[in-house]
Design a protein around this motif. Sequence first.
Motif, PDB file in Angstrom:
ATOM      1  N   LEU A 113      58.314 -28.740 -18.657  1.00 39.08           N
ATOM      2  CA  LEU A 113      58.127 -28.729 -20.102  1.00 39.08           C
ATOM      3  C   LEU A 113      58.440 -27.330 -20.603  1.00 39.08           C
ATOM      4  O   LEU A 113      57.778 -26.359 -20.232  1.00 39.08           O
ATOM      5  CB  LEU A 113      56.699 -29.147 -20.459  1.00 39.08           C
ATOM      6  N   HIS A 114      59.484 -27.229 -21.420  1.00 37.01           N
ATOM      7  CA  HIS A 114      59.952 -25.938 -21.932  1.00 37.01           C
ATOM      8  C   HIS A 114      59.439 -25.717 -23.346  1.00 37.01           C
ATOM      9  O   HIS A 114      59.465 -26.646 -24.167  1.00 37.01           O
ATOM     10  CB  HIS A 114      61.486 -25.898 -21.960  1.00 37.01           C
ATOM     11  N   PHE A 115      58.988 -24.495 -23.627  1.00 41.84           N
ATOM     12  CA  PHE A 115      58.571 -24.073 -24.954  1.00 41.84           C
ATOM     13  C   PHE A 115      59.272 -22.764 -25.288  1.00 41.84           C
ATOM     14  O   PHE A 115      59.492 -21.929 -24.408  1.00 41.84           O
ATOM     15  CB  PHE A 115      57.058 -23.823 -25.030  1.00 41.84           C
ATOM     16  N   GLU A 116      59.570 -22.578 -26.544  1.00 36.81           N
ATOM     17  CA  GLU A 116      60.175 -21.329 -26.992  1.00 36.81           C
ATOM     18  C   GLU A 116      59.249 -20.158 -26.673  1.00 36.81           C
ATOM     19  O   GLU A 116      58.052 -20.197 -26.980  1.00 36.81           O
ATOM     20  CB  GLU A 116      60.439 -21.405 -28.494  1.00 36.81           C
ATOM     21  N   GLY A 117      59.806 -19.124 -26.049  1.00 31.42           N
ATOM     22  CA  GLY A 117      59.053 -17.906 -25.776  1.00 31.42           C
ATOM     23  C   GLY A 117      58.103 -17.982 -24.594  1.00 31.42           C
ATOM     24  O   GLY A 117      57.309 -17.068 -24.397  1.00 31.42           O
ATOM     25  N   ARG A 118      58.153 -19.043 -23.802  1.00 37.16           N
ATOM     26  CA  ARG A 118      57.258 -19.196 -22.656  1.00 37.16           C
ATOM     27  C   ARG A 118      58.050 -19.624 -21.434  1.00 37.16           C
ATOM     28  O   ARG A 118      59.107 -20.218 -21.554  1.00 37.16           O
ATOM     29  CB  ARG A 118      56.204 -20.277 -22.912  1.00 37.16           C
ATOM     30  N   GLU A 119      57.492 -19.381 -20.292  1.00 30.21           N
ATOM     31  CA  GLU A 119      58.069 -19.896 -19.056  1.00 30.21           C
ATOM     32  C   GLU A 119      57.855 -21.414 -19.034  1.00 30.21           C
ATOM     33  O   GLU A 119      56.830 -21.899 -19.522  1.00 30.21           O
ATOM     34  CB  GLU A 119      57.393 -19.258 -17.834  1.00 30.21           C
ATOM     35  N   PRO A 120      58.793 -22.169 -18.462  1.00 30.74           N
ATOM     36  CA  PRO A 120      58.598 -23.617 -18.365  1.00 30.74           C
ATOM     37  C   PRO A 120      57.331 -23.950 -17.582  1.00 30.74           C
ATOM     38  O   PRO A 120      56.985 -23.267 -16.617  1.00 30.74           O
ATOM     39  CB  PRO A 120      59.831 -24.107 -17.605  1.00 30.74           C
ATOM     40  N   LYS A 121      56.643 -24.975 -18.003  1.00 27.35           N
ATOM     41  CA  LYS A 121      55.424 -25.438 -17.339  1.00 27.35           C
ATOM     42  C   LYS A 121      55.813 -26.604 -16.432  1.00 27.35           C
ATOM     43  O   LYS A 121      56.268 -27.645 -16.916  1.00 27.35           O
ATOM     44  CB  LYS A 121      54.396 -25.875 -18.383  1.00 27.35           C
ATOM     45  N   LEU A 122      55.692 -26.429 -15.113  1.00 28.21           N
ATOM     46  CA  LEU A 122      55.963 -27.508 -14.167  1.00 28.21           C
ATOM     47  C   LEU A 122      54.741 -28.409 -14.091  1.00 28.21           C
ATOM     48  O   LEU A 122      53.623 -27.932 -13.889  1.00 28.21           O
ATOM     49  CB  LEU A 122      56.299 -26.960 -12.782  1.00 28.21           C
ATOM     50  N   MET A 123      54.978 -29.701 -14.271  1.00 29.24           N
ATOM     51  CA  MET A 123      53.883 -30.666 -14.321  1.00 29.24           C
ATOM     52  C   MET A 123      54.173 -31.817 -13.355  1.00 29.24           C
ATOM     53  O   MET A 123      55.256 -32.384 -13.366  1.00 29.24           O
ATOM     54  CB  MET A 123      53.731 -31.200 -15.748  1.00 29.24           C
ATOM     55  N   GLU A 124      53.194 -32.150 -12.542  1.00 28.89           N
ATOM     56  CA  GLU A 124      53.297 -33.245 -11.577  1.00 28.89           C
ATOM     57  C   GLU A 124      52.633 -34.495 -12.147  1.00 28.89           C
ATOM     58  O   GLU A 124      51.923 -34.422 -13.157  1.00 28.89           O
ATOM     59  CB  GLU A 124      52.617 -32.851 -10.261  1.00 28.89           C
ATOM     60  N   ALA A 125      52.836 -35.633 -11.486  1.00 27.65           N
ATOM     61  CA  ALA A 125      52.221 -36.896 -11.907  1.00 27.65           C
ATOM     62  C   ALA A 125      50.720 -36.708 -12.104  1.00 27.65           C
ATOM     63  O   ALA A 125      50.050 -36.075 -11.283  1.00 27.65           O
ATOM     64  CB  ALA A 125      52.492 -37.979 -10.871  1.00 27.65           C
ATOM     65  N   GLY A 126      50.217 -37.201 -13.214  1.00 24.45           N
ATOM     66  CA  GLY A 126      48.803 -37.062 -13.560  1.00 24.45           C
ATOM     67  C   GLY A 126      48.511 -35.896 -14.478  1.00 24.45           C
ATOM     68  O   GLY A 126      47.432 -35.821 -15.057  1.00 24.45           O
ATOM     69  N   SER A 127      49.465 -34.974 -14.636  1.00 17.56           N
ATOM     70  CA  SER A 127      49.284 -33.819 -15.526  1.00 17.56           C
ATOM     71  C   SER A 127      49.580 -34.237 -16.963  1.00 17.56           C
ATOM     72  O   SER A 127      50.359 -35.160 -17.207  1.00 17.56           O
ATOM     73  CB  SER A 127      50.230 -32.684 -15.145  1.00 17.56           C
ATOM     74  N   SER A 128      48.970 -33.523 -17.909  1.00 13.89           N
ATOM     75  CA  SER A 128      49.226 -33.819 -19.318  1.00 13.89           C
ATOM     76  C   SER A 128      49.273 -32.540 -20.129  1.00 13.89           C
ATOM     77  O   SER A 128      48.818 -31.485 -19.688  1.00 13.89           O
ATOM     78  CB  SER A 128      48.150 -34.763 -19.880  1.00 13.89           C
ATOM     79  N   ALA A 129      49.841 -32.664 -21.317  1.00 14.49           N
ATOM     80  CA  ALA A 129      49.927 -31.536 -22.248  1.00 14.49           C
ATOM     81  C   ALA A 129      49.707 -32.069 -23.654  1.00 14.49           C
ATOM     82  O   ALA A 129      50.114 -33.192 -23.981  1.00 14.49           O
ATOM     83  CB  ALA A 129      51.282 -30.860 -22.156  1.00 14.49           C
TER      84      ALA A 129
END
Length: 170
Positions: A113-129
Amino acid sequence: IPGATLSRIENSKMSPTFSVLARIMIALDVDWIDLVGPRKLAPGEHLMSFTDADEGSRTQVRGMECVVLHSQDSAHSLSLTIDVHARDLSDVGGLVGHRGEEFCYVLSGTLALHFEGREPKLMEAGSSALFDSTTPHAYLAGAATGAKILVVVNRAYGSHMRSAGDQVEP
Protein backbone atom coordinates in the motif's frame (compact mmCIF):
# COMPACT_ATOMS: atom_id res chain seq x y z
CA ILE A 1 -8.14 16.86 -21.78
CA PRO A 2 -8.63 17.69 -25.44
CA GLY A 3 -12.04 19.05 -26.37
CA ALA A 4 -12.57 16.29 -28.94
CA THR A 5 -12.04 13.63 -26.25
CA LEU A 6 -14.50 15.36 -23.92
CA SER A 7 -17.04 15.56 -26.75
CA ARG A 8 -16.70 11.83 -27.48
CA ILE A 9 -17.24 11.06 -23.79
CA GLU A 10 -20.30 13.33 -23.59
CA ASN A 11 -21.82 11.72 -26.69
CA SER A 12 -21.20 8.14 -25.47
CA LYS A 13 -18.75 7.46 -28.29
CA MET A 14 -15.93 6.81 -25.83
CA SER A 15 -15.69 5.60 -22.24
CA PRO A 16 -13.15 7.51 -20.17
CA THR A 17 -10.39 5.70 -18.32
CA PHE A 18 -10.30 6.11 -14.56
CA SER A 19 -7.46 8.64 -14.73
CA VAL A 20 -9.27 10.75 -17.38
CA LEU A 21 -12.48 10.67 -15.34
CA ALA A 22 -10.53 11.59 -12.20
CA ARG A 23 -8.96 14.61 -13.97
CA ILE A 24 -12.40 15.77 -15.18
CA MET A 25 -13.89 15.44 -11.69
CA ILE A 26 -10.98 17.30 -10.08
CA ALA A 27 -11.15 20.09 -12.68
CA LEU A 28 -14.89 20.47 -12.05
CA ASP A 29 -14.41 20.07 -8.26
CA VAL A 30 -16.95 17.25 -8.12
CA ASP A 31 -16.95 13.75 -6.72
CA TRP A 32 -18.18 10.86 -8.87
CA ILE A 33 -21.42 10.79 -6.92
CA ASP A 34 -21.96 14.43 -8.00
CA LEU A 35 -21.99 13.19 -11.59
CA VAL A 36 -24.63 10.52 -11.14
CA GLY A 37 -26.40 11.87 -8.06
CA PRO A 38 -27.32 9.71 -5.11
CA ARG A 39 -30.70 8.04 -5.27
CA LYS A 40 -32.75 9.02 -2.28
CA LEU A 41 -34.55 6.23 -0.47
CA ALA A 42 -38.32 6.46 -0.54
CA PRO A 43 -40.02 7.20 2.79
CA GLY A 44 -39.98 3.98 4.82
CA GLU A 45 -37.52 2.28 2.44
CA HIS A 46 -34.42 0.78 4.04
CA LEU A 47 -31.09 0.13 2.36
CA MET A 48 -30.46 -3.60 2.02
CA SER A 49 -28.30 -5.48 -0.48
CA PHE A 50 -26.99 -9.04 -0.70
CA THR A 51 -24.36 -10.50 -3.00
CA ASP A 52 -23.76 -14.24 -3.26
CA ALA A 53 -20.37 -15.80 -3.97
CA ASP A 54 -19.14 -15.10 -7.51
CA GLU A 55 -21.67 -12.28 -7.97
CA GLY A 56 -21.13 -8.57 -8.29
CA SER A 57 -20.38 -6.21 -11.11
CA ARG A 58 -16.97 -6.87 -12.69
CA THR A 59 -15.01 -3.86 -13.86
CA GLN A 60 -11.48 -2.58 -14.39
CA VAL A 61 -10.18 0.20 -12.15
CA ARG A 62 -6.70 1.54 -12.76
CA GLY A 63 -5.80 -1.65 -14.65
CA MET A 64 -6.96 -3.98 -11.89
CA GLU A 65 -9.80 -6.51 -12.01
CA CYS A 66 -12.46 -5.41 -9.51
CA VAL A 67 -15.81 -6.77 -8.41
CA VAL A 68 -18.21 -4.17 -7.05
CA LEU A 69 -20.11 -6.10 -4.40
CA HIS A 70 -22.88 -3.59 -3.73
CA SER A 71 -23.56 -0.65 -6.02
CA GLN A 72 -26.60 1.00 -4.49
CA ASP A 73 -26.57 4.69 -5.38
CA SER A 74 -28.16 5.56 -2.04
CA ALA A 75 -25.42 3.85 0.00
CA HIS A 76 -22.78 5.90 1.76
CA SER A 77 -20.16 3.23 1.11
CA LEU A 78 -18.87 1.30 -1.88
CA SER A 79 -17.50 -2.21 -1.30
CA LEU A 80 -15.38 -4.09 -3.79
CA THR A 81 -12.79 -6.82 -4.09
CA ILE A 82 -9.68 -6.16 -6.13
CA ASP A 83 -7.16 -8.57 -7.64
CA VAL A 84 -3.85 -6.72 -7.42
CA HIS A 85 -1.04 -7.85 -9.73
CA ALA A 86 0.66 -4.58 -10.81
CA ARG A 87 4.11 -4.11 -9.28
CA ASP A 88 4.92 -0.59 -10.52
CA LEU A 89 3.16 2.71 -9.82
CA SER A 90 3.14 3.57 -13.51
CA ASP A 91 1.02 0.46 -14.19
CA VAL A 92 -1.85 1.89 -12.10
CA GLY A 93 -1.51 5.54 -13.09
CA GLY A 94 0.45 6.67 -10.05
CA LEU A 95 -0.89 7.83 -6.72
CA VAL A 96 -4.47 9.14 -6.66
CA GLY A 97 -6.47 10.74 -3.87
CA HIS A 98 -10.23 11.22 -3.65
CA ARG A 99 -12.69 12.40 -1.05
CA GLY A 100 -13.88 9.98 1.61
CA GLU A 101 -12.37 7.38 3.89
CA GLU A 102 -11.09 4.00 2.81
CA PHE A 103 -10.81 0.64 4.53
CA CYS A 104 -8.63 -2.07 3.00
CA TYR A 105 -8.43 -5.70 4.17
CA VAL A 106 -5.96 -8.16 2.62
CA LEU A 107 -7.81 -11.39 1.86
CA SER A 108 -4.82 -13.25 0.40
CA GLY A 109 -1.28 -12.63 -0.80
CA THR A 110 0.91 -9.62 -0.08
CA LEU A 111 -0.15 -6.03 -0.73
CA ALA A 112 2.14 -3.00 -0.98
CA LEU A 113 0.00 0.00 0.00
CA HIS A 114 1.66 3.19 -1.25
CA PHE A 115 1.01 6.66 0.17
CA GLU A 116 2.45 9.98 -0.91
CA GLY A 117 5.47 10.90 1.21
CA ARG A 118 5.72 7.52 2.99
CA GLU A 119 7.43 4.22 2.48
CA PRO A 120 5.08 1.54 1.10
CA LYS A 121 3.34 -0.50 3.79
CA LEU A 122 3.67 -4.25 3.14
CA MET A 123 0.54 -6.04 4.29
CA GLU A 124 -0.08 -9.79 4.52
CA ALA A 125 -3.41 -11.67 4.56
CA GLY A 126 -5.44 -10.58 7.59
CA SER A 127 -3.89 -7.09 7.72
CA SER A 128 -6.04 -4.00 7.30
CA ALA A 129 -5.72 -0.26 6.85
CA LEU A 130 -8.10 2.66 7.39
CA PHE A 131 -7.16 6.04 5.95
CA ASP A 132 -8.32 9.40 4.64
CA SER A 133 -8.71 8.85 0.89
CA THR A 134 -7.61 12.39 0.08
CA THR A 135 -4.08 11.15 0.78
CA PRO A 136 -2.78 10.09 -2.66
CA HIS A 137 -2.43 6.31 -2.59
CA ALA A 138 -2.14 3.18 -4.73
CA TYR A 139 -2.52 -0.57 -4.29
CA LEU A 140 0.34 -2.69 -5.69
CA ALA A 141 1.30 -6.33 -5.36
CA GLY A 142 3.91 -6.83 -2.65
CA ALA A 143 4.99 -10.17 -4.17
CA ALA A 144 4.94 -11.85 -7.56
CA THR A 145 1.82 -13.82 -6.57
CA GLY A 146 -0.19 -10.60 -6.12
CA ALA A 147 -2.93 -9.98 -3.60
CA LYS A 148 -6.70 -10.06 -3.30
CA ILE A 149 -8.14 -7.26 -1.18
CA LEU A 150 -11.49 -6.05 0.09
CA VAL A 151 -11.90 -2.28 -0.09
CA VAL A 152 -14.73 -0.28 1.45
CA VAL A 153 -14.85 3.39 0.49
CA ASN A 154 -17.01 5.68 2.59
CA ARG A 155 -18.14 8.19 0.03
CA ALA A 156 -18.15 11.89 0.72
CA TYR A 157 -21.31 13.06 -1.02
CA GLY A 158 -21.06 16.25 -2.98
CA SER A 159 -18.71 19.17 -2.87
CA HIS A 160 -20.26 20.33 0.40
CA MET A 161 -18.41 17.45 2.11
CA ARG A 162 -15.03 18.81 1.09
CA SER A 163 -13.02 20.60 3.74
CA ALA A 164 -11.81 24.10 2.89
CA GLY A 165 -8.16 23.00 2.80
CA ASP A 166 -8.59 19.81 0.75
CA GLN A 167 -6.28 19.69 -2.25
CA VAL A 168 -6.59 16.54 -4.34
CA GLU A 169 -4.45 16.04 -7.41
CA PRO A 170 -4.92 13.46 -10.19
